[in-house]
Write an enzyme that holds these catalytic residues in place. Structure first.
Site, mmCIF file in Angstrom:
data_model
loop_
_atom_site.group_PDB
_atom_site.id
_atom_site.type_symbol
_atom_site.label_atom_id
_atom_site.label_comp_id
_atom_site.label_asym_id
_atom_site.label_seq_id
_atom_site.Cartn_x
_atom_site.Cartn_y
_atom_site.Cartn_z
ATOM 1 N N GLU A 1 -5.872 -3.762 -0.722
ATOM 2 C CA GLU A 1 -6.203 -4.896 0.145
ATOM 3 C C GLU A 1 -7.352 -5.739 -0.407
ATOM 4 O OE1 GLU A 1 -5.565 -1.839 1.056
ATOM 5 O OE2 GLU A 1 -4.535 -1.734 2.983
ATOM 6 N N THR B 1 0.869 -1.180 0.000
ATOM 7 C CA THR B 1 0.000 0.000 0.000
ATOM 8 C C THR B 1 0.907 1.231 0.000
ATOM 9 O OG1 THR B 1 -0.044 0.117 2.385
ATOM 10 C CG2 THR B 1 -1.763 -1.190 1.353
ATOM 11 N N LYS C 1 -15.205 17.480 10.145
ATOM 12 C CA LYS C 1 -16.168 17.447 11.247
ATOM 13 C C LYS C 1 -16.468 18.882 11.674
ATOM 14 C CE LYS C 1 -14.692 12.903 12.477
ATOM 15 N NZ LYS C 1 -13.324 12.502 12.141
ATOM 16 N N TRP D 1 -20.873 15.916 9.816
ATOM 17 C CA TRP D 1 -19.764 15.578 8.927
ATOM 18 C C TRP D 1 -20.014 16.183 7.552
ATOM 19 C CZ3 TRP D 1 -17.951 9.792 9.611
ATOM 20 C CH2 TRP D 1 -17.468 9.636 10.926
HETATM 21 P P1 ADP Z 1 -3.461 3.226 -1.298
HETATM 22 O O1 ADP Z 1 -2.273 2.399 -1.619
HETATM 23 O O2 ADP Z 1 -3.323 4.708 -1.389
HETATM 24 O O3 ADP Z 1 -4.262 2.724 -0.149
HETATM 25 P P2 ADP Z 1 -5.412 2.161 -2.999
HETATM 26 O O4 ADP Z 1 -5.280 2.223 -4.460
HETATM 27 O O5 ADP Z 1 -5.472 0.884 -2.333
HETATM 28 O O6 ADP Z 1 -4.233 2.990 -2.584
HETATM 29 O O7 ADP Z 1 -6.569 3.124 -2.522
HETATM 30 C C1 ADP Z 1 -7.773 2.697 -1.986
HETATM 31 C C2 ADP Z 1 -8.611 3.875 -1.568
HETATM 32 O O8 ADP Z 1 -8.859 4.744 -2.666
HETATM 33 C C3 ADP Z 1 -9.978 3.496 -1.083
HETATM 34 O O9 ADP Z 1 -9.950 3.058 0.253
HETATM 35 C C4 ADP Z 1 -10.747 4.801 -1.272
HETATM 36 O O10 ADP Z 1 -10.518 5.701 -0.205
HETATM 37 C C5 ADP Z 1 -10.138 5.378 -2.505
HETATM 38 N N1 ADP Z 1 -10.984 5.092 -3.662
HETATM 39 C C6 ADP Z 1 -10.823 4.125 -4.576
HETATM 40 N N2 ADP Z 1 -11.792 4.191 -5.513
HETATM 41 C C7 ADP Z 1 -12.600 5.220 -5.178
HETATM 42 C C8 ADP Z 1 -13.787 5.809 -5.731
HETATM 43 N N3 ADP Z 1 -14.322 5.369 -6.851
HETATM 44 N N4 ADP Z 1 -14.335 6.848 -5.084
HETATM 45 C C9 ADP Z 1 -13.797 7.334 -3.945
HETATM 46 N N5 ADP Z 1 -12.684 6.840 -3.387
HETATM 47 C C10 ADP Z 1 -12.087 5.804 -3.986
#
Ligand code: ADP
Length: 542
Positions: free
Chosen positions: A331, A186, A439, A444
């Site tokens: 994940e 990640t 917040k 929110w």
């Molecule tokens: P990182 O390695 O930064 O965690 P990821 O590619 O695993 O990268 O990112 C996952 C996160 O990206 C999600 O938990 C969410 O917050 C955000 N995300 C992914 N797709 C979307 C979407 N379509 N709309 C909003 N947020 C998104």
């Protein structure tokens, strides 16, 4: 009583065997680092992936040993996808946009044995190789005559020389389908990165699911352009689903600017493309001024960050391209939800359909989801109540590599770190990442909602909303924006633009104009960096 059907492990080698046998002549087209266009086929990829397997055997690599890549989307990377995992080793795709210190840390943590890299990343490898203690072989993804003589990297070989003389037949080993196949760290915005370790089973199940009509809808009739990188979460699993369906693949290499992507879409008759909003922003930015049109593109899946409504409308109304909004994470292999309409929505007026399309979508079969309150109690699916989004399923992480970070699960569920609503029909909508939600006065405010309105303004190219400390309300939103080239808009005009589009108390207190907004390694807005940059900022007096 057990069923009496054949028990055959689901292995990644089975995917490439299938693609070779049934779709051997389907094309794999790549823009190379050198700038030229390279043409191969599924049969060609299959042959060379077996040569990769031999090359790894020759290095005496053991079962489950890690082979790392630092590479763009291209045919050689695809060969490594199948050759490494197919032969029982673990493909470790490294995100080259990470900081070199992080890359060295990751390579050591993963105990990488081999590193294959595109020539773009030669300086990066030169900077980190002395710190990578476990790597025994460096392979430059280039022709033998392109290998720099004085790279300073001991034992560096070219990929073509490395696999060139190897036999083209290979007996893929058979093993437990739960064995590890690939890994991805990640981005580690907090602390050290942690790795999701995918298995042959999870990857194959995800490949099936991703290809479904209500997910990515991939078929042998498609020409597919994954702009999403193969160096992060396996390009959303497209390489595997593509082998499963036999579609044509078109790889952009390092050229992800609007002009290059547009030319590739047209030249290779791309019907389907996948990318994050920032990349599509560049594509639309290139097309609009010249009045360019798509001749073949029909669908595009957009995810990784929230897709602004303005982008969905632009693709749909101006270019006749259907946008499929998707959500997932490292994940989750990564797909969790995808937004397509149901039969009963087909007669709804376009505005009503749009409200649905904006959401991140319905759970894909295999993914179970729920929203919970602060005490972990399930919240109703009414489309209004928001809570922490939890997921579980066969392609969702159970534990991080080497147990980093302890047990991530809560009663068997993985907390995603996202805040969402789910409506009565099962459509999930992300409100925010839990750490980005604002917040204000006990309520929110969704930073995504504030950003979506800003980018709907014709003069705004990009927007990021963050919460600023406020003596009375705890936090108040401010919106940081980048204007489109040559466009003009004042603070007052933009704030006026919010009127009537959201509740009064959700309208930002201020607009900050900047030249650029910092993006992270996966093309997402880096709010942590933005907050640092604005640490001396003070909210305007009320
Ligand atoms: P990182 O390695 O930064 O965690 P990821 O590619 O695993 O990268 O990112 C996952 C996160 O990206 C999600 O938990 C969410 O917050 C955000 N995300 C992914 N797709 C979307 C979407 N379509 N709309 C909003 N947020 C998104």
């Amino acid at each position: 009583m057990l069923g009496l059907m054949q028990s055959q492990p689901m292995l990644i080698s089975g995917l490439i065997d299938h693609a070779e046998r049934h779709h051997g002549d389907a094309e794999i087209v790549s823009r190379r680092v050198e700038g030229d266009i390279h043409r191969s086929t599924w049969a060609g990829i299959a042959v060379r992936s077996r040569q990769v397997a031999h090359a790894l055997d020759q290095l005496n690599l053991l079962f489950s040993d890690r082979v790392a890549t630092l590479a763009w989307n291209g045919y050689r990377h695809l060969e490594l996808y199948f050759g490494v995992s197919g032969s029982g080793r673990v493909l470790h795709t490294i995100n080259p946009r990470l900081h070199p210190d992080q890359i060295a840390w990751i390579a050591n943590h993963a105990d990488d044995q081999v590193l294959c890299f595109d020539m773009t990343f030669l300086p990066l490898v030169q900077a980190v190789h002395a710190r990578c203690k476990t790597i025994r072989q460096y392979v430059a993804l280039c022709d033998a005559d392109k290998l720099p003589p004085d790279s300073g990297i001991p034992g560096l070989v070219s990929y073509e020389a490395w696999i060139g003389g190897q036999p083209t037949s290979y007996e893929w080993p058979t093993f437990d389908e739960n064995s590890a196949s690939s890994m991805c760290y990640t981005s580690g915005t907090t602390g050290h990165p942690k790795a999701a370790l995918y298995s042959h089973r999870s990857t194959t199940l995800h490949a099936f699911a991703a290809a479904l009509p209500d997910v990515m809808s991939l078929s042998a009739r498609d020409s597919v352009l994954p702009v999403v990188p193969m160096f992060h979460v396996n390009a959303w699993g497209i390489p595997y689903s593509a082998a499963l369906t036999g579609c044509k693949l078109v790889f952009p290499g390092p050229a992800m600017d609007g002009k290059s992507i547009y030319e590739l879409i047209e030249a290779e008759k791309v019907s389907y493309a996948a990318g994050v909003p920032t990349v599509w922003q560049m594509l639309l930015g290139h097309m609009k001024p010249g009045g360019l049109r798509f001749s073949t593109l029909k669908r595009t899946v957009i995810g990784g960050s929230a897709c602004p409504p303005a982008m969905i409308s632009a693709f749909n109304d101006d270019y006749g391209v259907e946008v499929l909004h998707a959500w997932g994470m490292t994940e989750m292999s990564p797909l969790g939800t995808l937004c397509t309409l149901k039969n009963r929505h087909l007669d709804l007026p376009p505005a009503e359909q749009m409200k649905i399309r904006l959401k991140q979508g319905r759970a894909i079969y295999g993914v179970d989801m729920k929203i919970v309150d602060g005490d972990g109690q399930p919240l109703p699916w009414d489309g209004k109540t928001y809570g922490d989004l939890y997921v579980k399923g066969p392609w969702i992480v159970r534990e991080y590599f080497k147990g980093e970070g302890g047990d991530p699960l809560v009663d068997g569920w993985f907390p995603t770190g996202d805040v969402a609503t789910i409506d009565a029909e099962g459509y999930m909508q992300i409100t925010d990442r839990s750490k980005d939600v604002i917040k204000s006065g006990g309520e929110w405010i969704s930073s995504i909602d504030v950003e979506n309105i800003a980018v709907a303004h014709p003069a705004i190219a990009m927007a990021a909303c963050i919460g600023m400390a406020h003596p009375k309300w705890d936090e108040r939103p401010v919106v940081v924006v980048v204007k489109k080239p040559g466009a003009q808009v004042t603070r007052e005009e933009l704030l006026q633009f919010y009127q009537g589009k959201t509740a009064k108390w959700q309208i930002p207190d201020d607009v900050i104009f900047v030249e650029a907004i910092p993006l992270g390694a996966t093309g997402k807005i880096l709010k942590t960096r933005l907050r640092e940059q604005l640490k001396d900022y003070a909210l305007p007096a009320a």
